[in-house]
Design a protein around this motif. Sequence first.
Motif, mmCIF file in Angstrom:
data_model
loop_
_atom_site.group_PDB
_atom_site.id
_atom_site.type_symbol
_atom_site.label_atom_id
_atom_site.label_comp_id
_atom_site.label_asym_id
_atom_site.label_seq_id
_atom_site.Cartn_x
_atom_site.Cartn_y
_atom_site.Cartn_z
ATOM 1 N N UNK A 14 0.825 -1.208 0.000
ATOM 2 C CA UNK A 14 0.000 0.000 0.000
ATOM 3 C C UNK A 14 0.859 1.258 0.000
ATOM 4 N N UNK A 15 0.328 2.323 -0.609
ATOM 5 C CA UNK A 15 1.006 3.610 -0.602
ATOM 6 C C UNK A 15 0.824 4.292 0.742
ATOM 7 N N UNK A 16 1.539 5.398 0.911
ATOM 8 C CA UNK A 16 1.479 6.111 2.189
ATOM 9 C C UNK A 16 0.075 6.612 2.516
ATOM 10 N N UNK A 104 6.804 15.818 13.666
ATOM 11 C CA UNK A 104 7.732 14.737 14.013
ATOM 12 C C UNK A 104 8.184 13.890 12.831
ATOM 13 N N UNK A 105 7.506 13.946 11.702
ATOM 14 C CA UNK A 105 7.885 13.130 10.539
ATOM 15 C C UNK A 105 8.774 13.973 9.627
ATOM 16 N N UNK A 106 10.067 13.902 9.857
ATOM 17 C CA UNK A 106 11.021 14.755 9.142
ATOM 18 C C UNK A 106 11.019 14.512 7.634
ATOM 19 N N UNK A 107 10.608 13.333 7.199
ATOM 20 C CA UNK A 107 10.618 13.016 5.770
ATOM 21 C C UNK A 107 9.345 13.444 5.048
ATOM 22 N N UNK A 108 8.401 14.079 5.769
ATOM 23 C CA UNK A 108 7.152 14.532 5.154
ATOM 24 C C UNK A 108 7.157 16.063 5.143
ATOM 25 N N UNK A 109 7.215 16.683 3.948
ATOM 26 C CA UNK A 109 7.168 18.141 3.885
ATOM 27 C C UNK A 109 5.854 18.673 4.478
ATOM 28 N N UNK A 110 5.918 19.832 5.109
ATOM 29 C CA UNK A 110 4.727 20.395 5.755
ATOM 30 C C UNK A 110 3.517 20.475 4.822
ATOM 31 N N UNK A 111 3.664 20.985 3.582
ATOM 32 C CA UNK A 111 2.487 21.050 2.704
ATOM 33 C C UNK A 111 1.888 19.673 2.400
ATOM 34 N N UNK A 112 2.739 18.660 2.326
ATOM 35 C CA UNK A 112 2.257 17.302 2.065
ATOM 36 C C UNK A 112 1.460 16.793 3.265
ATOM 37 N N UNK A 113 1.966 17.028 4.472
ATOM 38 C CA UNK A 113 1.247 16.597 5.675
ATOM 39 C C UNK A 113 -0.139 17.224 5.719
ATOM 40 N N UNK A 114 -0.224 18.509 5.412
ATOM 41 C CA UNK A 114 -1.513 19.202 5.435
ATOM 42 C C UNK A 114 -2.415 18.686 4.327
#
Length: 151
Positions: A14-16, A104-114
């Motif tokens: 599965x994807x993220x 806390x997820x350093x590998x996830x850019x802020x815009x992607x998290x949102x």
Amino acid sequence: MSDSASAPRRGGRPGRRALRRRAVEILYEAAQRSLDPVTLLADRVGSTDADPIGDYTISLVEGVTANRERIDELLAEHAHGWSLERMPPVDLAVLRVGVYELLWAADVPDPVAIDEAVGLARELSTDDSPRFVNGVLGRIGTIADRIRAVL
């Protein structure tokens, strides 16, 4: 958004987005059943009665649980006019995952998290939820660097 965004990728992994969705589902279920999310997760991992749970889902559930007090403080502070108790439970689970990824997820850019949290709210909750989730996470996102500096 098509259903393919939450379907497993070729090769069965599965994807993220699907792994995030699964984390939201576990957090939501744990809240509804008044269970510890990590305990619920442990019961599901390796179970033949449930779909396999990916490593990213595990890290999200464990991370949200470990940092829940700080996450909830931030949500209470930035969800203008909303207490955590008034929020739809699905929105709260989505927001918790979103804040965890922001901070806390350093590998996830802020815009992607949102964006991912908004997408989950669109898939799983009410018509008003994407705008609400975007607003809360957007406010936290504007100060995310300052928050991360004191974590």
